[in-house]
Scaffold this active site. Structure first.
Site, PDB file in Angstrom:
ATOM      1  N   SER A  43      37.134  11.526 -78.850  1.00  0.00           N
ATOM      2  CA  SER A  43      37.677  10.168 -78.967  1.00  0.00           C
ATOM      3  C   SER A  43      37.602   9.589 -80.380  1.00  0.00           C
ATOM      4  O   SER A  43      38.285   8.627 -80.678  1.00  0.00           O
ATOM      5  CB  SER A  43      36.949   9.230 -78.001  1.00  0.00           C
ATOM      6  OG  SER A  43      35.571   9.225 -78.277  1.00  0.00           O
ATOM      7  N   ASP A 317      33.305  -0.805 -79.344  1.00  0.00           N
ATOM      8  CA  ASP A 317      32.668  -0.764 -78.027  1.00  0.00           C
ATOM      9  C   ASP A 317      31.321  -0.055 -78.167  1.00  0.00           C
ATOM     10  O   ASP A 317      30.823   0.097 -79.279  1.00  0.00           O
ATOM     11  CB  ASP A 317      33.586  -0.112 -76.983  1.00  0.00           C
ATOM     12  CG  ASP A 317      33.929   1.333 -77.317  1.00  0.00           C
ATOM     13  OD1 ASP A 317      33.262   1.920 -78.200  1.00  0.00           O
ATOM     14  OD2 ASP A 317      34.860   1.883 -76.708  1.00  0.00           O
ATOM     15  N   HIS A 320      32.321   3.448 -80.210  1.00  0.00           N
ATOM     16  CA  HIS A 320      33.358   3.648 -81.234  1.00  0.00           C
ATOM     17  C   HIS A 320      33.423   2.522 -82.254  1.00  0.00           C
ATOM     18  O   HIS A 320      33.351   1.345 -81.879  1.00  0.00           O
ATOM     19  CB  HIS A 320      34.727   3.763 -80.556  1.00  0.00           C
ATOM     20  CG  HIS A 320      34.773   4.809 -79.490  1.00  0.00           C
ATOM     21  ND1 HIS A 320      34.605   4.514 -78.156  1.00  0.00           N
ATOM     22  CD2 HIS A 320      34.943   6.143 -79.563  1.00  0.00           C
ATOM     23  CE1 HIS A 320      34.675   5.635 -77.453  1.00  0.00           C
ATOM     24  NE2 HIS A 320      34.868   6.647 -78.276  1.00  0.00           N
TER      25      HIS A 320
END
Ligand SMILES: *[C@@H]1O[C@H](CO)[C@@H](O)[C@H](O)[C@H]1NC(C)=O
Ligand SMILES: *[C@@H]1O[C@H](CO)[C@@H](O)[C@H](O)[C@H]1NC(C)=O
EC number: 3.1.1.-
Length: 344
Positions: A43, A317, A320
Site C-alpha cells: 500500500s 491513517d 500511511h
C-alpha cells in the site's frame, strides 16, 4: 525455483537473441529516453490496483488528490507519484487496467495494498511481491514491453513490512520474528536478482520504516513516543537488507555488469521528519489525520473522524503518511536518490 529458471531463460534470450537497435550506440548520443518505472510492493506504492471494496476506494481517501478515492491509501499522492516525478518518468500503467494489454509503452505499477512477501495463498486478491515480479518476467518473455528494458529504466521494490505487522497484530511471540525477517530479506534478494536478470541497470528497494512509530503502535502512549518493541525487528531487517544490497553491488562491480542497487532510505527519512529536524511543517507528526475506521461507515454514519487540514499531519491513517508526509519524505531523500536515478 520456477522464477530462477525463467530468469535464466530470459537472461539468455536477452543477451544472445533479443538485442535490437534499442541498445545501439546511436541511442547514447540521442536524446535521453523517457525512463520507465516498474514498481512492486504494497500500500505504500499502490496507486490503484487494490480491489474496489477496500478502504482506499472510499472517502475520505483521495480527498486532496484527485478529489475522490483513487485506490491510494492516502489523502493524495504517494511514494510512487513522487518517485515518478523525481525520475521524470511517465506515470506507470496500473496492472489492474493494463495487465492484459498486448504491449506496454510505459512502466507499470504492480503493487497491491495489503500485499505481503510470504503470503502463499494462490486465491489471495493481493499477489505477493514475488508473484508481482513474475508478472513482469512474463511480460518481458512475451515481448510485451515496448522498447525493452533500457538503461534509464528503474525498478523498485517497496516493502512496508506487511508480514511483520500481521504477525505482531496476532500477538504471536516476538521471538519468532527473526526467522520471518530472514525469510523476507531472502525473498527480497531473490527478487532483486530476478530484476537484474531482466537487465535493469537501476534496481531500488526501500528500507523498512520505523514500524513502532506508526500511529497504530503509538496510540497507547497518546502519540508521544515510538513503541520500542518493534525496533529490533526493523533494525534487523534494514541491516540484512544493507548486506544484501552491498553484495549485489559488489557482484555487479566484479562482473562489470554496470548494475546499480540502491536503498531508498525511507527509514531515515521517516525518523528525520518525525524528529522534526529543521522543519516545523507538521502540527501533528505522530498522530494521524484520520482516526477510527477510515474509509468505513455504518448506516450512513462515518466510523472515523478527520483533522481540519490534512496538510498539517504527517500521517494520514494508522499506517500511511499523508501526501504532505510523502512530500517531506521525498524532500529528505533528495540528493542521493536523484543521483542514483540520473546516473548514466
Ligand atoms: C507467492 O505467491 C505465489 C502465487 O500465489 C505462490 O506460489 C508462492 O508460494 C508465494 N510465495 C511465498 C514466498 O509465499
Ligand atoms: C508496544 O507494542 C507491543 C506489541 O508489539 C505491545 O504489547 C506493547 O504494549 C506496546 N507498548 C506500548 C508502550 O504501547
Amino acid at each position: 525455483m520456477y522464477s530462477l529458471m525463467k530468469l535464466f531463460l530470459i537472461s539468455f534470450s536477452l543477451l544472445f537473441g533479443g538485442i535490437n537497435g534499442e541498445m545501439g550506440s546511436n541511442q547514447l548520443l540521442g536524446p535521453r529516453k523517457v525512463p520507465k518505472l516498474f514498481v512492486f510492493g504494497d500500500s505504500y506504492a499502490d496507486t490503484g490496483n487494490t480491489k474496489r471494496d477496500t478502504e482506499a476506494w472510499a472517502l475520505p481517501y483521495g480527498i486532496t488528490f484527485p478529489g475522490k478515492p483513487s485506490g491510494r491509501y492516502c489523502d493524495g499522492l504517494i511514494a510512487t507519484d513522487f518517485l515518478e516525478k523525481v525520475l521524470g518518468a511517465e506515470s506507470p500503467y496500473l496492472y489492474r487496467t493494463h495487465g492484459r494489454k498486448k504491449k506496454i509503452k510505459r512502466g507499470m505499477n504492480f503493487a497491491f495494498g495489503a500485499s505481503k512477501m510470504l503470503e502463499s495463498s494462490p486465491n489471495s486478491p493481493f499477489p505477493n511481491i514475488t508473484a508481482q515480479v513474475n508478472f513482469l518476467v512474463d511480460f518481458v518473455l512475451a515481448g510485451r514491453v515496448y522498447g525493452d528494458i533500457t538503461p534509464s529504466d528503474v525498478s523498485l521494490i517497496s516493502y512496508a513490512g506487511g508480514d511483520y505487522i500481521y504477525y505482531i497484530d496476532q500477538n504471536r511471540p516476538a521471538a519468532g520474528l527473526k526467522a520471518i525477517v530472514e525469510k523476507v530479506v531472502d525473498n527480497l534478494h531473490v527478487n532483486m536478482i530476478i530484476l537484474s536478470g531482466l537487465l535493469f541497470k537501476k534496481i531500488a528497494v526501500t528500507s523498512l520504516q520505523p514500524i513502532g512509530c506508526l500511529p497504530s503502535y503509538t496510540s497507547s502512549s497518546s502519540f508521544k513516543s515510538c513503541n520500542e518493541s518493534q525496533s529490533a525487528l526493523v533494525e534487523l531487517h534494514n541491516k540484512l537488507l544493507k548486506k544484501v544490497v552491498a553484495k549485489l553491488n559488489e557482484q555487479s562491480r566484479v562482473m562489470k555488469k554496470g548494475q546499480h542497487f540502491f536503498i531508498i532510505d525511507i527509514h531515515n527519512a521517516f525518523m528525520t521528519v518525525l524528529k522534526n529536524k529543521g522543519s516545523k511543517r507538521f502540527k501533528n507528526t505522530m498522530k494521524s489525520c484520520c482516526e477510527g475506521y477510515c474509509g468505513r461507515s455504518s448506516d450512513g454514519k462515518k466510523l472515523y473522524t478527520l483533522c481540519d487540514d490534512p496538510k498539517s499531519s504527517f500521517f494520514w491513517d494508522e499506517v500511511h503518511p499523508t501526501q504532505e508526509g510523502w512530500r517531506s519524505i521525498y524532500s529528505v531523500l533528495g540528493k542521493p536518490l536523484t543521483e542514483f536515478l540520473t546516473k548514466p
